[in-house]
Structure formats: structure tokens, C-alpha cells
Design a protein around this motif. Sequence first.
Motif, short mmCIF file in Angstrom:
data_model
loop_
_atom_site.label_atom_id
_atom_site.label_comp_id
_atom_site.label_asym_id
_atom_site.label_seq_id
_atom_site.Cartn_x
_atom_site.Cartn_y
_atom_site.Cartn_z
N ILE A 34 14.61 -41.47 10.45
CA ILE A 34 13.77 -41.75 9.28
C ILE A 34 14.48 -42.75 8.38
O ILE A 34 15.66 -42.59 8.07
CB ILE A 34 13.49 -40.46 8.46
N SER A 35 13.74 -43.77 7.97
CA SER A 35 14.20 -44.67 6.92
C SER A 35 13.30 -44.46 5.72
O SER A 35 12.08 -44.60 5.82
CB SER A 35 14.12 -46.13 7.36
N ASN A 36 13.89 -44.10 4.59
CA ASN A 36 13.10 -43.89 3.37
C ASN A 36 13.17 -45.10 2.44
O ASN A 36 12.75 -45.03 1.29
CB ASN A 36 13.55 -42.62 2.63
N GLY A 37 13.69 -46.21 2.94
CA GLY A 37 13.81 -47.42 2.14
C GLY A 37 15.20 -47.67 1.61
O GLY A 37 15.56 -48.79 1.30
N LYS A 38 16.01 -46.62 1.52
CA LYS A 38 17.39 -46.75 1.05
C LYS A 38 18.38 -46.23 2.08
O LYS A 38 19.46 -46.76 2.24
CB LYS A 38 17.58 -45.97 -0.26
N ILE A 43 18.35 -37.47 12.67
CA ILE A 43 18.25 -36.02 12.60
C ILE A 43 18.24 -35.45 14.01
O ILE A 43 17.45 -35.87 14.84
CB ILE A 43 16.97 -35.60 11.85
N LYS A 44 19.13 -34.51 14.26
CA LYS A 44 19.14 -33.79 15.54
C LYS A 44 18.82 -32.34 15.21
O LYS A 44 19.70 -31.54 14.88
CB LYS A 44 20.48 -33.96 16.23
N LYS A 45 17.51 -32.05 15.25
CA LYS A 45 17.01 -30.76 14.82
C LYS A 45 17.63 -29.60 15.61
O LYS A 45 17.91 -28.55 15.05
CB LYS A 45 15.49 -30.74 14.93
N LYS A 46 17.82 -29.80 16.90
CA LYS A 46 18.39 -28.73 17.75
C LYS A 46 19.74 -28.27 17.21
O LYS A 46 20.07 -27.09 17.25
CB LYS A 46 18.54 -29.23 19.18
N TYR A 47 20.54 -29.22 16.68
CA TYR A 47 21.86 -28.88 16.16
C TYR A 47 21.88 -28.70 14.65
O TYR A 47 22.94 -28.49 14.06
CB TYR A 47 22.86 -29.98 16.56
N LYS A 48 20.69 -28.84 14.02
CA LYS A 48 20.56 -28.74 12.56
C LYS A 48 21.56 -29.67 11.85
O LYS A 48 22.27 -29.27 10.94
CB LYS A 48 20.73 -27.29 12.10
N LYS A 49 21.56 -30.93 12.30
CA LYS A 49 22.51 -31.90 11.78
C LYS A 49 21.80 -33.20 11.42
O LYS A 49 20.89 -33.64 12.13
CB LYS A 49 23.57 -32.18 12.85
N ILE A 50 22.19 -33.82 10.30
CA ILE A 50 21.65 -35.09 9.86
C ILE A 50 22.82 -36.06 9.62
O ILE A 50 23.78 -35.71 8.94
CB ILE A 50 20.82 -34.96 8.56
N TYR A 51 22.69 -37.26 10.18
CA TYR A 51 23.68 -38.31 9.97
C TYR A 51 23.03 -39.38 9.09
O TYR A 51 21.94 -39.85 9.41
CB TYR A 51 24.12 -38.91 11.31
N TYR A 52 23.70 -39.77 8.01
CA TYR A 52 23.14 -40.70 7.03
C TYR A 52 23.85 -42.05 7.08
O TYR A 52 25.07 -42.11 7.22
CB TYR A 52 23.30 -40.14 5.61
N PHE A 139 5.56 -39.16 3.81
CA PHE A 139 5.74 -38.95 5.24
C PHE A 139 7.16 -39.36 5.66
O PHE A 139 7.71 -38.85 6.64
CB PHE A 139 4.69 -39.75 6.01
N PHE A 140 7.78 -40.27 4.91
CA PHE A 140 9.09 -40.81 5.24
C PHE A 140 10.22 -40.13 4.47
O PHE A 140 11.32 -40.64 4.40
CB PHE A 140 9.11 -42.32 4.99
N LYS A 141 9.94 -38.95 3.93
CA LYS A 141 10.96 -38.19 3.18
C LYS A 141 11.97 -37.61 4.17
O LYS A 141 11.60 -37.04 5.20
CB LYS A 141 10.28 -37.07 2.39
N ILE A 142 13.23 -37.75 3.83
CA ILE A 142 14.30 -37.19 4.66
C ILE A 142 14.52 -35.74 4.26
O ILE A 142 14.76 -35.44 3.10
CB ILE A 142 15.61 -38.00 4.48
N PRO A 143 14.40 -34.82 5.23
CA PRO A 143 14.59 -33.40 4.88
C PRO A 143 16.08 -33.08 4.65
O PRO A 143 16.96 -33.88 4.99
CB PRO A 143 14.09 -32.66 6.13
N SER A 144 16.34 -31.94 4.08
CA SER A 144 17.73 -31.49 3.96
C SER A 144 18.07 -30.68 5.22
O SER A 144 17.17 -30.20 5.91
CB SER A 144 17.91 -30.64 2.71
N GLU A 145 19.35 -30.54 5.50
CA GLU A 145 19.77 -29.79 6.69
C GLU A 145 19.28 -28.35 6.63
O GLU A 145 18.97 -27.75 7.66
CB GLU A 145 21.28 -29.85 6.89
N GLU A 146 19.18 -27.79 5.44
CA GLU A 146 18.70 -26.40 5.30
C GLU A 146 17.24 -26.25 5.76
O GLU A 146 16.82 -25.17 6.17
CB GLU A 146 18.81 -25.90 3.85
N ASP A 147 16.47 -27.35 5.67
CA ASP A 147 15.07 -27.30 6.05
C ASP A 147 14.82 -27.54 7.54
O ASP A 147 13.68 -27.55 7.99
CB ASP A 147 14.27 -28.31 5.23
N LEU A 148 15.89 -27.79 8.30
CA LEU A 148 15.73 -28.02 9.72
C LEU A 148 15.54 -26.69 10.41
O LEU A 148 15.14 -26.49 11.46
CB LEU A 148 16.94 -28.77 10.30
#
Length: 148
Positions: A34-38, A43-52, A139-148
Motif C-alpha cells: 500500500i502507498s498512501n502518498g507518503k 504487509i505480510k498478513k500471515k506473519y502480522k508484520k508491516i515494513y515501512y 481504501f489506501f489507508k495503511i493498517p496497524s500491525e494490531e489490526d492484521l
Amino acid sequence: MQKISDKEESGNCFIKYPLLMKCKYKNLKQKTIISNGKTVAIIKKKYKKIYYYPIKSTPLFFILKKEKIINLIRKNHPLEINSNYIEFEFIDQKTDKVRILFDKKSLEFKGWKAKDSYSNDVIFTIYNLKNNLQIVDSFFKIPSEEDL
């Protein structure tokens, strides 16, 4: 479809200019980009991990700005024309290269070639392009890891 080195992934991607993109891949890791413009988030949902990553440090900063692509076409000759594609190349101040691909017959945007942050070749090809879909920015909102 995205190909990094020899690894291929397919899925659905939505682009809204400028700078918004969301791709959901059909793979075991349940990967989403996901690109939110900034920020670009992988996101790797299986591992509940987000790389920014800051979008300015990625090729998406150029690719997701329609006016930069239009200026590239207006001011340059194609780098290559083959039986399927017309390719233009963009080189930024950091000498990062991005090749933009257009269908030779329809002139539709067909994808790009670039290097990722690990110097792997990335080829992103668009199939079944649909134009002018209405998509809300949320639609392009980046979720938090807690929401995965």
C-alpha cells in the motif's frame, strides 16, 4: 504480475493518481503493498508484520505521479520499441533507473521495470487494465500491525 529476480507473484492492484496504490497478492504470505502518498507499506498478513518505506525512497514516487510520466514521454524518445512494448527510461538524481512500459498497439500503461532496495530486478506487468474506477482515498489507508 510482479517478478522479483525469478520469483513471480500475481494479484490485483489499484492505482489512484497521484501516489496512491494498493496491491493484494495471491500468495501464502497474504502480501499487500500500500502507498498512501507518503509511505509505502509491505504487509505480510500471515506473519502480522508491516515494513515501512518513505515513498520518496522508492521508484513508486515516480511511477505514481502521472505528470512525471507524461513529461518523460513528451521530452524523450523511447529507449526501446519491440513487438509488444514501448519503453521509456527515467533516471533520477540518485541514478535510480525506472523503465515505464506501454502497450505498442493500444498505448496503454503496461507496467515498469526497476530495482528494489536490495538491487533485485523488479518487473511489474499490468494485465486486464481498467480505467477511471472511482476509489475513495481511505481504501489506501495503511493498517496497524494490531489490526492484521
